[in-house]
Scaffold this motif. Structure first.
Motif, mmCIF file in Angstrom:
data_model
loop_
_atom_site.group_PDB
_atom_site.id
_atom_site.type_symbol
_atom_site.label_atom_id
_atom_site.label_comp_id
_atom_site.label_asym_id
_atom_site.label_seq_id
_atom_site.Cartn_x
_atom_site.Cartn_y
_atom_site.Cartn_z
ATOM 1 N N UNK B 143 0.824 -1.212 0.000
ATOM 2 C CA UNK B 143 0.000 0.000 0.000
ATOM 3 C C UNK B 143 0.860 1.266 0.000
ATOM 4 N N UNK B 150 0.969 7.682 -6.423
ATOM 5 C CA UNK B 150 -0.317 8.290 -6.804
ATOM 6 C C UNK B 150 -1.442 7.296 -7.057
ATOM 7 N N UNK B 152 -4.717 5.187 -5.750
ATOM 8 C CA UNK B 152 -5.789 5.383 -4.768
ATOM 9 C C UNK B 152 -6.337 4.017 -4.356
ATOM 10 N N UNK B 153 -6.570 3.859 -3.066
ATOM 11 C CA UNK B 153 -7.119 2.587 -2.583
ATOM 12 C C UNK B 153 -8.607 2.473 -2.881
ATOM 13 N N UNK B 154 -9.030 1.297 -3.326
ATOM 14 C CA UNK B 154 -10.460 1.037 -3.544
ATOM 15 C C UNK B 154 -10.851 -0.271 -2.853
ATOM 16 N N UNK B 155 -12.157 -0.405 -2.624
ATOM 17 C CA UNK B 155 -12.725 -1.636 -2.063
ATOM 18 C C UNK B 155 -13.889 -1.983 -2.972
ATOM 19 N N UNK B 156 -13.771 -3.068 -3.704
ATOM 20 C CA UNK B 156 -14.808 -3.392 -4.684
ATOM 21 C C UNK B 156 -15.633 -4.592 -4.216
ATOM 22 N N UNK B 193 -12.282 1.338 -12.500
ATOM 23 C CA UNK B 193 -11.831 2.437 -11.643
ATOM 24 C C UNK B 193 -10.621 3.180 -12.216
ATOM 25 N N UNK B 194 -9.950 2.608 -13.216
ATOM 26 C CA UNK B 194 -8.927 3.366 -13.942
ATOM 27 C C UNK B 194 -9.581 4.582 -14.600
ATOM 28 N N UNK B 196 -11.732 6.356 -13.301
ATOM 29 C CA UNK B 196 -12.059 7.312 -12.240
ATOM 30 C C UNK B 196 -10.780 7.904 -11.631
ATOM 31 N N UNK B 197 -9.895 7.037 -11.165
ATOM 32 C CA UNK B 197 -8.702 7.465 -10.431
ATOM 33 C C UNK B 197 -7.397 7.259 -11.205
ATOM 34 N N UNK B 198 -7.467 6.640 -12.382
ATOM 35 C CA UNK B 198 -6.303 6.316 -13.218
ATOM 36 C C UNK B 198 -5.411 5.222 -12.618
ATOM 37 N N UNK B 203 -6.573 -4.434 -1.661
ATOM 38 C CA UNK B 203 -6.170 -5.621 -0.920
ATOM 39 C C UNK B 203 -7.454 -6.277 -0.470
#
Lengths: 433, 433
Positions: B143, B150, B152-156, B193-194, B196-198, B203
């Motif tokens: 992390x 750069x 960004x953490x996501x939870x899908x 999500x790419x 959205x946040x690139x 995890x």
């Protein structure tokens, strides 16, 4: 040529830069057009004067992916105080359809079901994106604070043999011909791991098969869980929780400042001592104030949580309120009773702006206490055998808490429906996208 | 009196301290007995001379939870160079049974199935505990490195409407009368999500209903996923992966030093440039060296991965080896072909000490390419509608990778079976504890 972020343009006045991002908006005027390009960090205004170029860009759907090379010019009246002039465009990927709604409006011009149906596009809206920047910062702050307090991160299984919370609300899984269930919480595992690391935390999905169709419920959400050993009682857990909340909000200030500005948010302060009411005091206050007799209820109704949230704000200037000592009969079997008032628990809820955000408390730690309560509640000791094994072999007094991530974001941003602050929500009617 | 960690005793010689932890071992001699107390950080030796006290302690089962107050004495020949004398014991929780195996042996004296059956106790063994300290440090390093880059953490969501990888290996869930599935990977969501946040990472648990009963397979494991946009090709993804691996191992050195010492581990170095072979070169090398013709296989066999791991160590002194350009026909439908050799992919595996640890590559990003490959492979575009929506609306070239956490720990510690380095493993035969 190296890429420049839109947010870095103000430091590059007079330089030739290369931007990359999405065609957020094109505003065409008679003599000049303005293209707004969106990248992961922000927006940039690009001035297009050449009519042939305007025509080429106007033929693209919004959300096409572009690289733009141009010169940065200071322009106080432009958003961010800069513009890009003399642009040269490369179309990286042309969008094959226009987006289902305008992403450049301050708020998405669509109803929630449409927004959710088109989540991959809707999440690109700066406001929606900001919600998940808050979520990422909150999650990072949760972990960092607990690591500083000697907690160890764990990842526990989500496929389990039975219910952890309420037996009815579990999703069954066909597991090689057996029935497994999706974990309703990491409760049993984080308790077992107190025997290993003493202090543990986990960030992970939890699954609740509750057939509730409300703006507050999800069937899958992200739970921020912590559990700690060698406590005296639940008040030590509450003290750690207060530090964690302060750390989470501090991380938002430090890491999601742009999102806060965009959302025009005032973050709450975590008081040095969060006001706290015993459950019996809370229902007394509510009953006296509202004239509704809540004194014999085992839990707080949503309307009463809202009333108490207002009360905490009015009386203590606090967005947070602990309600402590919920009746044992409504708390799960692993709850530790208050030794002085055994009908009440060493359990608490934290109410944030009128909504339960965190549930926590002290747990039973003696094997014989588990056997007693399991028998009294008519639960099956054999289905809990793995969990009970930990208690046979020496467990210290311990407790912990669980924070609902999406709910925290929803309350922070004032969302009416938790689905707005959930990446790809799952509910009674929704499994996609 | 404030608690002292066992690992802090050496700094408190001559002082009265209070320790808390588990009765790890009692060694009784004629005139003196030695109690070893274990807490979350280490072990302490306590000298018990009073026969009445010895008798009281000897009546307790191992793993009972104790508080011990005593004086710290320097004793070069004792473990850690200190002992605690003149102890006073409080029994916090008496264990109700002896543990199923001795936790004080250097290795747990039990077979793997017994160890797994009694995981809540087995995990307390310092060696087993150390595995999960490595896992926590690796996860933290993953992390931290990506945040610095750069990401960004996501939870899908883990409840999904269909398969992401191979259609056969999904677990079905009864979702309010519909069938949902457990996500085999966050692949589709991290790609969306790419947009959205690139750059994103996650995890989280992944679920594979593969009916394989091998020492390398789990049906639920922790996947460390990353995905990034605006790449030229897969080599940029490989460069980020190299930095991530270095960051993960750096975090282990910084945060799990005691675990490394206890396990007597040498951590591998990540070379400045990890050696890399094209798939066709790899199978040529293997075929020539082993005499087994692997030239027409679409994938590497485990034995060939082992051979290549040895080759990388021998030829390049590297524990890591990239194999690049696997044949398209064995890679998932979202794989981007090599534009110069379209039968081969812009996909790679990273082999670590002879075992595939990471899979990654460039993905398709044009909507029309998805429609073509979905038709050619006979997949259903309608079941992928939500995912394809993202590609209709402009996606940049992108790629990413996924690291198997338990597998990484297993290879680092030299475990024969991945179940040893999995907190509560799930396999064909095991859903508990």
């Amino acid at each position: 040529m190296e890429r420049t972020w839109t947010t870095a343009l103000a430091g590059k006045i007079g330089q030739l830069v290369r931007l990359m991002g999405w065609l957020h908006r094109l505003r065409q005027h008679r003599n000049v057009s303005f293209l707004v390009l969106r990248d992961a960090k922000g927006l940039a205004q690009i001035v297009v004067e050449d009519p042939a170029l305007v025509e080429r860009v106007a033929a693209l759907h919004a959300e096409s992916v572009l690289a733009v090379t141009g010169v940065v010019v200071a322009r106080p009246e432009a958003p961010g105080g800069v513009e890009v002039h003399q642009p040269v465009f490369d179309v990286i990927t042309a969008a094959s359809e226009p987006p289902p709604f305008d992403l450049f409006r301050p708020r998405l011009p669509a109803q929630l079901p449409t927004i959710l149906d088109h989540a991959p596009v809707a999440l690109r809206h700066p406001r929606h994106r900001a919600y998940f920047q808050l979520a990422a910062a909150l999650t990072g702050g949760f972990r960092a604070t607990l690591r500083d307090l000697d907690f160890t991160e764990i990842q526990t299984p989500k496929l389990v043999a039975g219910a952890t919370e309420s037996g009815a609300d579990v999703f069954p899984v066909d597991y090689f011909g057996q029935t497994a269930y999706l974990a309703q919480s990491p409760q049993f595992y984080k308790q077992m791991m107190v025997g290993v690391f003493e202090r543990v935390y986990e960030v992970g999905p939890v699954f609740r098969a509750e057939p509730h169709d409300t703006p507050r419920h999800l069937n899958e959400y992200v739970s921020l869980d912590a559990e700690m050993g060698f406590i005296t009682d639940h008040t030590e857990v509450m003290a750690v929780l207060s530090r964690v909340l302060a750390g989470m909000l501090g991380a938002v200030r430090a890491e999601a400042a742009a999102a806060l500005t965009l959302l025009e948010l005032e973050l709450p302060e975590v008081p040095a001592a969060i006001p706290s009411l015993h459950f019996t005091e809370a229902v007394e206050l509510v009953s006296t104030a509202t004239g509704e007799d809540a004194r014999h209820e085992p839990d707080l109704a949503p309307a009463h949580e809202r009333w108490l949230g207002d009360w905490a704000k009015r009386e203590h200037g606090s967005d947070f309120l602990f309600v402590v000592g919920y009746p044992m009969r409504k708390r799960p079997f692993y709850t530790h009773p208050d030794p002085h008032r055994p009908d009440y628990s060493n359990g608490f809820d934290l109410i944030f702006r009128g909504l339960e955000l965190v549930t926590g408390g002290q747990r039973l730690h003696r094997h014989e206490d588990y056997l007693t309560t399991i028998a009294a509640r008519g639960l099956s000791a054999s289905s809990l055998a793995g969990y009970l094994d930990a208690f046979k072999h020496g467990m210290p007094p311990h407790g912990g808490f669980a924070i609902g991530l999406e709910r925290f974001v929803a309350r922070l941003v004032g969302a009416d429906n938790i689905r707005e602050t959930t990446l790809f929500p799952r509910d009674l009617h929704r499994l996609t996208p």
